[in-house]
Design a protein around this motif. Structure first.
Motif, short mmCIF file in Angstrom:
data_model
loop_
_atom_site.label_atom_id
_atom_site.label_comp_id
_atom_site.label_asym_id
_atom_site.label_seq_id
_atom_site.Cartn_x
_atom_site.Cartn_y
_atom_site.Cartn_z
N GLU A 32 28.72 -72.11 36.33
CA GLU A 32 28.29 -73.29 37.08
C GLU A 32 29.18 -74.51 36.89
O GLU A 32 29.12 -75.45 37.67
CB GLU A 32 26.85 -73.67 36.67
N THR A 33 30.04 -74.49 35.85
CA THR A 33 30.72 -75.72 35.44
C THR A 33 32.23 -75.62 35.61
O THR A 33 32.89 -74.88 34.88
CB THR A 33 30.41 -76.05 33.97
N PRO A 34 32.81 -76.35 36.57
CA PRO A 34 34.28 -76.38 36.68
C PRO A 34 34.90 -77.01 35.43
O PRO A 34 34.32 -77.92 34.82
CB PRO A 34 34.53 -77.24 37.91
N ARG A 35 36.05 -76.52 35.05
CA ARG A 35 36.75 -77.04 33.87
C ARG A 35 37.36 -78.41 34.19
O ARG A 35 38.11 -78.55 35.16
CB ARG A 35 37.85 -76.08 33.45
N PRO A 36 37.08 -79.42 33.39
CA PRO A 36 37.74 -80.72 33.60
C PRO A 36 39.18 -80.67 33.13
O PRO A 36 39.52 -79.97 32.17
CB PRO A 36 36.91 -81.69 32.75
N LEU A 37 40.04 -81.41 33.81
CA LEU A 37 41.43 -81.48 33.41
C LEU A 37 41.57 -82.20 32.07
O LEU A 37 40.80 -83.11 31.75
CB LEU A 37 42.25 -82.20 34.47
N MET A 38 42.59 -81.78 31.31
CA MET A 38 42.90 -82.39 30.02
C MET A 38 44.40 -82.64 29.94
O MET A 38 45.19 -81.94 30.59
CB MET A 38 42.47 -81.46 28.87
N ALA A 39 44.78 -83.61 29.14
CA ALA A 39 46.20 -83.88 28.93
C ALA A 39 46.88 -82.62 28.40
O ALA A 39 46.36 -81.93 27.52
CB ALA A 39 46.39 -85.03 27.94
N GLY A 40 48.05 -82.32 28.96
CA GLY A 40 48.79 -81.12 28.58
C GLY A 40 48.65 -79.98 29.57
O GLY A 40 49.43 -79.03 29.52
N MET A 41 47.67 -80.04 30.46
CA MET A 41 47.58 -79.04 31.52
C MET A 41 48.62 -79.35 32.59
O MET A 41 48.99 -80.50 32.81
CB MET A 41 46.19 -79.05 32.15
N VAL A 42 49.10 -78.30 33.25
CA VAL A 42 50.05 -78.46 34.36
C VAL A 42 49.51 -77.69 35.55
O VAL A 42 49.13 -76.52 35.41
CB VAL A 42 51.46 -77.98 33.98
N ILE A 43 49.48 -78.35 36.69
CA ILE A 43 48.89 -77.75 37.89
C ILE A 43 49.82 -77.96 39.08
O ILE A 43 50.79 -78.72 39.01
CB ILE A 43 47.52 -78.37 38.22
N THR A 44 49.51 -77.29 40.17
CA THR A 44 50.13 -77.58 41.46
C THR A 44 49.12 -78.33 42.34
O THR A 44 47.91 -78.19 42.16
CB THR A 44 50.56 -76.31 42.19
#
Length: 446
Positions: free
Chosen positions: A378-390
């Motif tokens: 049910e819970t989307p993962r919140p972004l954190m410093a150090g993650m890299v996305i497009t």
């Protein structure tokens, strides 16, 4: 004049790999061991192989680039907690395929506690796993499963002599992939470098592009730049889609001739030290956007820029995707490609006729990098410093009778690589032009 070479970033030090192994072992229960096989050479055709590419989890924990290696982690072992089995030193084979590390090279160059050559693996491995009551291994790997099954058989035989039983095995991937989600500063530097190389290649393709070239000729320009700048090559199959080919999301034939008054979509990124760049740009073959191209392109660009501005710790990829869906739907209505209320068109998902994919994915050692997108169902993962996305919104307009002629067969995607920072974000791929005026100015000067 030859292209200028970009300065290379520092490689990941053996100590960082050691810290990763120690952090992973700290998560294992008492009595557990972990095994991660590396990749093997894959036959391409008779007497030749595909270029070797190391298995990402193995590389993440060792930095070793040789085939047919195996990592064993044994928390608390006095003789060394990290053990690697590697290719045998073989002067005859090395004269054909190059020098091998051997056990000494693995220990001295990569900071592994203890190493053995594969000739000793059968004898040594069973002894290393004696007394382990739980194994962690990649459950999608047949070699790892075979090792676990043999260890279980040995343990069952050993029970009669009073040795501990092996209870079974669990998947190692969730533990490793959770670690890989957060990139270290050195990893960010490598991803930044892959992004800069990729951006240079896209600029080269824009400058080269003209009516009458084939898609594969732009592919050649891109991949030449990758290798010229020290990348191993493309991080994934290069996409060059002219005209309606851009509406095929994973189009890789790259065989058509580029035609006047059409767009070309390029999705291409370099792999540097196994870290991936991933850029998509769309531009007019003849260097100038026509009115309909300009209008549809601006819808995608505006949605992408607002999505990038939303990237920050605590935001979720679901939040970002929902914002993009709203912006694209509003743009489609404004252009007459959809009718009615924005929320109504989102609710009935009619916008998905033109926007078929998600807005983002993780980026790292794999172009679609590992890690769960949710903390639970049910819970989307919140972004954190150090993650890299497009961030990669797109619109793909089919060649169908109910579509205004000016938009038929038009595919536009714009993709950038974004590192999440403690205060917001960094656009790693900012060197690749995407504003209409920038693209046109660059292509006019070609």
């Amino acid at each position: 004049m030859l292209p200028e070479l970009l300065p290379r970033p520092a490689a990941i030090a053996p100590e960082e790999y050691r810290q990763r192994r120690e952090a992973l072992m700290a998560q294992l229960p008492k009595g557990a061991a972990l095994i991660v096989p590396g990749a093997s050479l894959v036959t391409r055709s008779h007497d030749s192989e595909y270029a070797f590419r190391q298995q990402s989890d193995f590389y993440y924990l060792t930095g070793i680039q040789e085939p047919d290696a195996l990592l064993v982690l044994l928390p608390g072992r006095e003789a060394g907690q990290s053990v690697v089995f590697c290719q045998d030193r073989d002067p005859t084979m090395e004269s054909w395929t190059g020098r091998r590390l051997g056990a000494h090279g693995v220990e001295s160059l990569h900071g592994i506690d203890q190493a053995f050559e594969n000739a000793d693996r059968d004898e040594q491995l069973s002894g290393l796993l004696v007394g382990c009551d739980l194994l962690y291994l990649p459950l999608d790997n047949s070699e790892a499963i075979s090792i676990a099954e043999e260890a279980l058989a040995n343990a069952q035989a050993g029970q009669r002599r009073g040795k501990p039983a092996l209870k079974g095995w669990l998947d190692s991937r969730p533990l490793i992939h959770e670690m890989r989600l957060i990139k270290s500063p050195t990893e960010i530097a490598l991803l930044r470098h892959a992004a800069v190389i990729s951006a240079q290649a896209h600029i080269r393709a824009m400058r080269t592009c003209r009516v009458g070239l084939s898609e594969y000729q732009l592919q050649a320009e891109l991949e030449h730049e990758f290798v010229w700048q020290g990348a191993s090559g493309p991080a994934y199959s290069t996409i060059v889609g002219g005209g309606a080919n851009a509406c095929v999301l994973h189009y890789i034939e790259n065989s058509a001739v580029l035609k006047p008054d059409t767009l070309v979509l390029i999705d291409a990124g370099a792999e540097f030290d196994l870290y991936a760049g991933d850029i998509t740009r769309t531009f007019p073959v003849n260097g100038r956007f026509n009115e309909a191209q300009r209008a549809l392109y601006q819808v995608v660009l505006d949605a992408q820029e607002r999505a990038i501005q939303a990237v920050a710790p605590g935001v979720t990829l679901v939040d970002i995707h929902q914002g993009v869906a709203w912006d694209l739907t509003a743009g489609l209505i404004a252009l007459g490609l959809l009718e009615g209320d924005v929320q109504a068109r989102i609710d009935d998902e009619s916008y998905r006729r033109f926007y078929l994919h998600s807005t983002s994915h993780w980026l790292g050692l794999d172009v679609h990098d590992v890690g769960s997108y949710r903390l639970d169902e049910e819970t989307p993962r919140p972004l954190m410093a150090g993650m890299v996305i497009t961030i990669e919104p797109g619109l793909y307009i089919p060649c169908e009778d109910d579509i205004p002629v000016a938009y038929r067969g038009m595919g536009i995607r714009i993709e950038d690589n974004i590192a999440v920072t403690s205060s917001g974000h960094e656009v790693l791929t900012s060197g690749a032009p995407k504003q209409i005026a920038e693209i046109e100015a660059l292509m006019v000067k070609k």
